[in-house]
Enzyme design. Structure first.
Site, PDB file in Angstrom:
ATOM      1  N   LYS A 132       0.830  -1.220   0.000  1.00 27.93           N
ATOM      2  CA  LYS A 132       0.000   0.000   0.000  1.00 27.93           C
ATOM      3  C   LYS A 132       0.866   1.273   0.000  1.00 27.93           C
ATOM      4  O   LYS A 132       0.652   2.205   0.785  1.00 27.93           O
ATOM      5  CB  LYS A 132      -0.953  -0.031   1.209  1.00 27.93           C
ATOM      6  CG  LYS A 132      -2.357   0.456   0.859  1.00 27.93           C
ATOM      7  CD  LYS A 132      -3.357   0.078   1.895  1.00 27.93           C
ATOM      8  CE  LYS A 132      -4.657   0.854   1.787  1.00 27.93           C
ATOM      9  NZ  LYS A 132      -5.068   1.348   0.489  1.00 27.93           N
TER      10      LYS A 132
HETATM   11  N1  PMP Z   1      -6.946  -3.089  -3.468  1.00 31.92           N
HETATM   12  C1  PMP Z   1      -6.469  -1.832  -3.506  1.00 31.92           C
HETATM   13  C2  PMP Z   1      -5.499  -1.465  -4.583  1.00 31.92           C
HETATM   14  C3  PMP Z   1      -6.866  -0.887  -2.559  1.00 31.92           C
HETATM   15  O1  PMP Z   1      -6.380   0.351  -2.586  1.00 31.92           O
HETATM   16  C4  PMP Z   1      -7.812  -1.259  -1.574  1.00 31.92           C
HETATM   17  C5  PMP Z   1      -8.298  -0.246  -0.582  1.00 31.92           C
HETATM   18  N2  PMP Z   1      -7.474  -0.150   0.525  1.00 31.92           N
HETATM   19  C6  PMP Z   1      -8.277  -2.587  -1.568  1.00 31.92           C
HETATM   20  C7  PMP Z   1      -7.822  -3.470  -2.525  1.00 31.92           C
HETATM   21  C8  PMP Z   1      -9.229  -3.061  -0.507  1.00 31.92           C
HETATM   22  O2  PMP Z   1      -8.541  -3.181   0.711  1.00 31.92           O
HETATM   23  P1  PMP Z   1      -9.304  -2.988   2.083  1.00 31.92           P
HETATM   24  O3  PMP Z   1     -10.440  -3.916   2.065  1.00 31.92           O
HETATM   25  O4  PMP Z   1      -8.294  -3.321   3.101  1.00 31.92           O
HETATM   26  O5  PMP Z   1      -9.730  -1.566   2.127  1.00 31.92           O
END
Ligand code: PMP
Length: 325
Positions: A171
């Site tokens: 991330k």
């Molecule tokens: N993939 C990406 C590229 C994202 O940015 C996110 C959002 N954080 C997600 C998947 C979903 O992750 P989460 O459920 O932890 O928000």
């Protein structure tokens, strides 16, 4: 100025109020309007930051807000900091700071929280320095898709960044240029969003969300090695499908044309929550019913809003409980 288009679901009249809010910077609460960084900051120059998007949900008690899976978000942030060698305060301290920000802003509605751990040194030069900071802000927010219309998506011509280039698992802020390019091209070509493929042509994920499909009675999601972010909502859904509906999710590579052949496709993510995909590359998905996604969505909101005792462990209350009279 806060750019309206980024916070589509915030009414313009509320934007000024957001700017009057309180943020976290350099280890303390500070007025949002003063929470600024230098244009020489390493994270600004090179994207050297990791972040979390987190949601708070208003409970039945109109004053209470539950932060959804706060510990898991803080834990993921801490692990991702290792990739960029960012020295973060202990996870419990970060969790406290996040709660402090929501509380200090007196938010009693659904909200969206952004926590960013970043290389804060003023530095031209690529080598990671040891100067780090944590920034947090929170905004009251309605759901991104208040009435979630099934999305029309395309397969992006951009490929997903890879683990050995900029690890999507971590991330990292700079890696989001990948999603920004895919999303912008999709929107300009008349789609709501995009699905990115890995370099080998398998389905990876959406621009800011994970993907599930239902096909021949099976529920399938791309595995961690397909350059996905290991989403906390993805994990939540895998749990809920298993524990509440007795459906075991298969995690295996998915071909592009399986999306065209699927009975149902849906996205999951903190921002998106649970949203159905109605068409992929202009091909309608299944027979147009979204039965599974709707069940999952209902379960997700029951859990997030504190209606299910069993999952109370996933909720961090922000405000002191009201004394019963
Ligand atoms: N993939 C990406 C590229 C994202 O940015 C996110 C959002 N954080 C997600 C998947 C979903 O992750 P989460 O459920 O932890 O928000």
């Amino acid at each position: 100025m806060i750019i309206k288009s980024f916070f589509d679901s915030i009414e313009p009249s509320k934007l000024d109020a957001c700017a009057e809010g309180v943020a976290w910077l350099q280890g303390k609460l500070t007025p949002l309007r003063d929470a600024k960084i230098s244009i020489m900051t390493h994270a600004f120059l090179y994207g050297t930051a990791v972040h979390e998007g987190i949601r708070g949900y208003r409970g039945d008690d109109e004053r209470q807000v539950f932060i959804f899976r706060l510990n898991e978000h803080c834990d993921r942030l801490r692990r991702n900091c290792r990739v960029l060698r960012i020295d973060l305060p202990p996870a419990e301290r970060v969790a406290e700071a996040i709660i402090d920000v929501v509380r200090a802003n007196q938010i009693h509605s659904d909200c969206y929280i952004r926590a960013v751990a970043y290389k804060s040194g003023l530095q031209i030069g690529l080598r990671l320095s040891k100067v780090d900071d944590l920034a947090i802000f929170a905004l009251p927010q309605d759901r991104f898709h208040a009435t979630p219309k099934p999305l029309s998506v395309c397969i992006s011509s951009w490929r997903r960044v890879q683990d050995n280039a900029i690890p999507p698992r971590a991330k990292i802020n700079g890696a989001y240029v990948n999603s920004v390019l895919a999303m912008t091209d999709a929107a300009e070509n008349g789609f709501d969003d995009a699905v990115l493929l890995s370099e080998d042509g398998h389905v990876s994920e959406g621009t800011g969300m994970n993907l599930f499909l239902r096909r021949n009675g099976r529920v399938i999601t791309p595995p961690c090695y397909e350059n996905i972010l290991e989403g906390i909502t993805r994990d939540t859904i895998i749990h809920l499908l298993d524990e509440e509906l007795g459906i075991s999710v298969e995690s295996r590579p998915i071909d592009r044309t399986e999306l065209y052949a699927a009975d149902e496709v849906f996205f999951s993510g903190t921002g998106m929550e649970v949203v159905s995909v109605g068409a992929v590359d202009r091909r309608p998905v299944g027979d147009g019913t979204h039965e599974l996604a709707e069940r999952v969505r209902a379960l997700y909101f029951d859990v997030a809003r504190g209606k299910s005792e069993r999952y109370a462990k996933w909720l961090a209350p922000v405000h002191a409980a009201r004394k019963s009279t």
